[in-house]
Design a protein around this motif. Sequence first.
Motif, PDB file in Angstrom:
ATOM      1  N   ALA A 159      -8.692  -2.883  -6.336  1.00  0.00           N
ATOM      2  CA  ALA A 159      -7.075  -2.629  -6.175  1.00  0.00           C
ATOM      3  C   ALA A 159      -6.924  -1.076  -6.173  1.00  0.00           C
ATOM      4  O   ALA A 159      -7.100  -0.343  -7.039  1.00  0.00           O
ATOM      5  CB  ALA A 159      -6.361  -3.004  -7.548  1.00  0.00           C
ATOM      6  N   ALA A 161      -4.303   0.728  -4.167  1.00  0.00           N
ATOM      7  CA  ALA A 161      -2.674   0.816  -4.437  1.00  0.00           C
ATOM      8  C   ALA A 161      -2.086  -0.129  -4.493  1.00  0.00           C
ATOM      9  O   ALA A 161      -2.306  -1.232  -3.946  1.00  0.00           O
ATOM     10  CB  ALA A 161      -2.345   1.811  -3.466  1.00  0.00           C
ATOM     11  N   GLY A 162      -0.827  -0.424  -4.979  1.00  0.00           N
ATOM     12  CA  GLY A 162       0.053  -1.539  -5.227  1.00  0.00           C
ATOM     13  C   GLY A 162      -0.488  -2.334  -6.315  1.00  0.00           C
ATOM     14  O   GLY A 162      -1.236  -2.188  -7.058  1.00  0.00           O
ATOM     15  N   GLU A 163      -0.085  -3.535  -6.430  1.00  0.00           N
ATOM     16  CA  GLU A 163      -0.375  -4.638  -7.230  1.00  0.00           C
ATOM     17  C   GLU A 163      -1.036  -5.674  -6.626  1.00  0.00           C
ATOM     18  O   GLU A 163      -0.573  -6.404  -5.624  1.00  0.00           O
ATOM     19  CB  GLU A 163       0.763  -5.150  -7.904  1.00  0.00           C
ATOM     20  CG  GLU A 163       0.481  -6.077  -9.003  1.00  0.00           C
ATOM     21  CD  GLU A 163       1.551  -6.459  -9.847  1.00  0.00           C
ATOM     22  OE1 GLU A 163       2.086  -7.763  -9.948  1.00  0.00           O
ATOM     23  OE2 GLU A 163       2.434  -5.686 -10.554  1.00  0.00           O
ATOM     24  N   TRP A 164      -2.207  -6.241  -7.263  1.00  0.00           N
ATOM     25  CA  TRP A 164      -2.938  -7.220  -6.638  1.00  0.00           C
ATOM     26  C   TRP A 164      -3.359  -8.125  -7.645  1.00  0.00           C
ATOM     27  O   TRP A 164      -3.822  -7.717  -8.898  1.00  0.00           O
ATOM     28  CB  TRP A 164      -4.415  -6.607  -5.952  1.00  0.00           C
ATOM     29  CG  TRP A 164      -4.075  -5.712  -4.794  1.00  0.00           C
ATOM     30  CD1 TRP A 164      -3.769  -4.228  -5.021  1.00  0.00           C
ATOM     31  CD2 TRP A 164      -3.930  -6.242  -3.458  1.00  0.00           C
ATOM     32  NE1 TRP A 164      -3.401  -3.868  -3.746  1.00  0.00           N
ATOM     33  CE2 TRP A 164      -3.545  -4.837  -2.590  1.00  0.00           C
ATOM     34  CE3 TRP A 164      -3.908  -7.348  -2.778  1.00  0.00           C
ATOM     35  CZ2 TRP A 164      -3.500  -4.956  -1.338  1.00  0.00           C
ATOM     36  CZ3 TRP A 164      -3.580  -7.218  -1.368  1.00  0.00           C
ATOM     37  CH2 TRP A 164      -3.533  -6.127  -0.552  1.00  0.00           C
ATOM     38  N   ALA A 168      -2.691  -3.506 -11.359  1.00  0.00           N
ATOM     39  CA  ALA A 168      -2.203  -2.382 -10.638  1.00  0.00           C
ATOM     40  C   ALA A 168      -3.105  -1.580 -10.152  1.00  0.00           C
ATOM     41  O   ALA A 168      -4.365  -1.223 -10.909  1.00  0.00           O
ATOM     42  CB  ALA A 168      -1.311  -1.267 -11.430  1.00  0.00           C
ATOM     43  N   GLY A 169      -3.122  -0.791  -8.740  1.00  0.00           N
ATOM     44  CA  GLY A 169      -3.987  -0.303  -8.168  1.00  0.00           C
ATOM     45  C   GLY A 169      -4.182   1.236  -8.992  1.00  0.00           C
ATOM     46  O   GLY A 169      -3.467   1.521  -9.691  1.00  0.00           O
ATOM     47  N   GLN A 172      -1.107   5.655  -7.277  1.00  0.00           N
ATOM     48  CA  GLN A 172       0.274   5.622  -7.216  1.00  0.00           C
ATOM     49  C   GLN A 172       0.816   6.270  -6.111  1.00  0.00           C
ATOM     50  O   GLN A 172       1.339   7.381  -6.334  1.00  0.00           O
ATOM     51  CB  GLN A 172       1.352   5.769  -8.562  1.00  0.00           C
ATOM     52  CG  GLN A 172       0.832   4.942  -9.569  1.00  0.00           C
ATOM     53  CD  GLN A 172      -0.624   4.897 -10.258  1.00  0.00           C
ATOM     54  OE1 GLN A 172      -1.070   5.936 -10.630  1.00  0.00           O
ATOM     55  NE2 GLN A 172      -1.369   3.936 -10.433  1.00  0.00           N
ATOM     56  N   ASP A 176       5.734   2.988  -1.146  1.00  0.00           N
ATOM     57  CA  ASP A 176       5.413   1.554  -1.451  1.00  0.00           C
ATOM     58  C   ASP A 176       4.460   0.957  -0.590  1.00  0.00           C
ATOM     59  O   ASP A 176       4.562   0.142   0.225  1.00  0.00           O
ATOM     60  CB  ASP A 176       6.693   0.528  -1.692  1.00  0.00           C
ATOM     61  CG  ASP A 176       6.096  -0.671  -2.407  1.00  0.00           C
ATOM     62  OD1 ASP A 176       5.269  -0.913  -3.006  1.00  0.00           O
ATOM     63  OD2 ASP A 176       7.108  -1.773  -2.194  1.00  0.00           O
ATOM     64  N   ALA A 178       0.527  -0.702  -0.405  1.00  0.00           N
ATOM     65  CA  ALA A 178      -0.525  -1.537  -1.070  1.00  0.00           C
ATOM     66  C   ALA A 178      -1.985  -1.520  -0.589  1.00  0.00           C
ATOM     67  O   ALA A 178      -2.032  -1.637   0.709  1.00  0.00           O
ATOM     68  CB  ALA A 178      -0.230  -2.997  -1.550  1.00  0.00           C
ATOM     69  N   HIS A 198       7.080  -7.096   5.283  1.00  0.00           N
ATOM     70  CA  HIS A 198       6.113  -6.173   4.930  1.00  0.00           C
ATOM     71  C   HIS A 198       5.081  -6.251   6.469  1.00  0.00           C
ATOM     72  O   HIS A 198       4.727  -7.181   6.781  1.00  0.00           O
ATOM     73  CB  HIS A 198       5.327  -6.194   3.889  1.00  0.00           C
ATOM     74  CG  HIS A 198       5.820  -5.860   2.777  1.00  0.00           C
ATOM     75  ND1 HIS A 198       5.065  -5.065   1.557  1.00  0.00           N
ATOM     76  CD2 HIS A 198       7.065  -5.816   2.142  1.00  0.00           C
ATOM     77  CE1 HIS A 198       6.063  -4.985   0.525  1.00  0.00           C
ATOM     78  NE2 HIS A 198       7.255  -4.996   0.973  1.00  0.00           N
ATOM     79  N   GLY A 244      -4.296  -4.166   3.529  1.00  0.00           N
ATOM     80  CA  GLY A 244      -2.817  -3.360   2.982  1.00  0.00           C
ATOM     81  C   GLY A 244      -1.772  -3.949   3.418  1.00  0.00           C
ATOM     82  O   GLY A 244      -1.769  -4.773   4.352  1.00  0.00           O
TER      83      GLY A 244
END
Length: 284
Positions: A159, A161-164, A168-169, A172, A176, A178, A198, A244
């Motif tokens: 992870a 960046a973003g949320e998986w 949280a990755g 930051q 936004d 991921a 997205h 991503g």
Amino acid sequence: MRTIKQQHRAVSAPIDDLVTYRALPTRSVEHLDPFLFLNHHGPQTYKPGNRGLPFGPHPHRGFETVTFILAGDIMHEDTGGHQSIINAGGIQWMTAGRGLIHAEVSSPEFKRTGGPLEILQLWVNLPARHKMTEPRYVGLQEPEIPRISLDEGRVSLQAIAGEWAGTAGAVQPLADIALATVYFRAGGRLALTIPADHTIFCYVVRGQLRVQDQPTEALHLIELNHDGDDLHLEAQSDAVLLLGHARPFNEPIVAYGPFVMNTNAEIQQAYQDYQAGKFGQWRG
């Protein structure tokens, strides 16, 4: 389930003796907003006493570079005062913002001993409101990046960046964005829900996968339509995927050399600022 618009094969684009495949842009795809550029260096094995990576000091403005070190290492230095050597499994996230000069070369140890090398570099756009932000740099080794085990261990997700899967990755980003590196064992499956508006960035680094039940293989960038929010992945062999997603910025993109801005005038200003020394002075 989203449908696939097109599969784009990366093109061979060697740099000196560095094996390189460019996945974005190519003749068939210019960009996947906000994802602008992807170079896949290697895989290859360097002999002892090699020259290493050829990316000496050069400027950037207006976007971010994300570098994934799969094998080998990379030594970073920039005019913002940042220095690091990142090893296999680690990443670099550099926000060029208003501008800086950086170099990405191999460490003295790698040049002395040689060994396998495989590196991906992705350029991610910055929205207009952040293009002139202060530059920053994050370099993380593999243990510093959260890793999620899925599908009874057949899928391992870094992870970045973003949320998986609720995690949280490690980075930051300003926008936004991921990003994850996904490692599959043969038979591993991954199902994700990603908002239909997205852009999905899906690049197969190694192995064979089925994406939305369509077969694909290494060196292919999968472009998906915005017609659903379900993404299904299944590995036909051991595989590695760069994955991503982000909401498109829908802003003008004017890219010239190492600068990505919104207007031609801003590109001209970037060159003037660079020549005037406003990106900092390289020590060497």
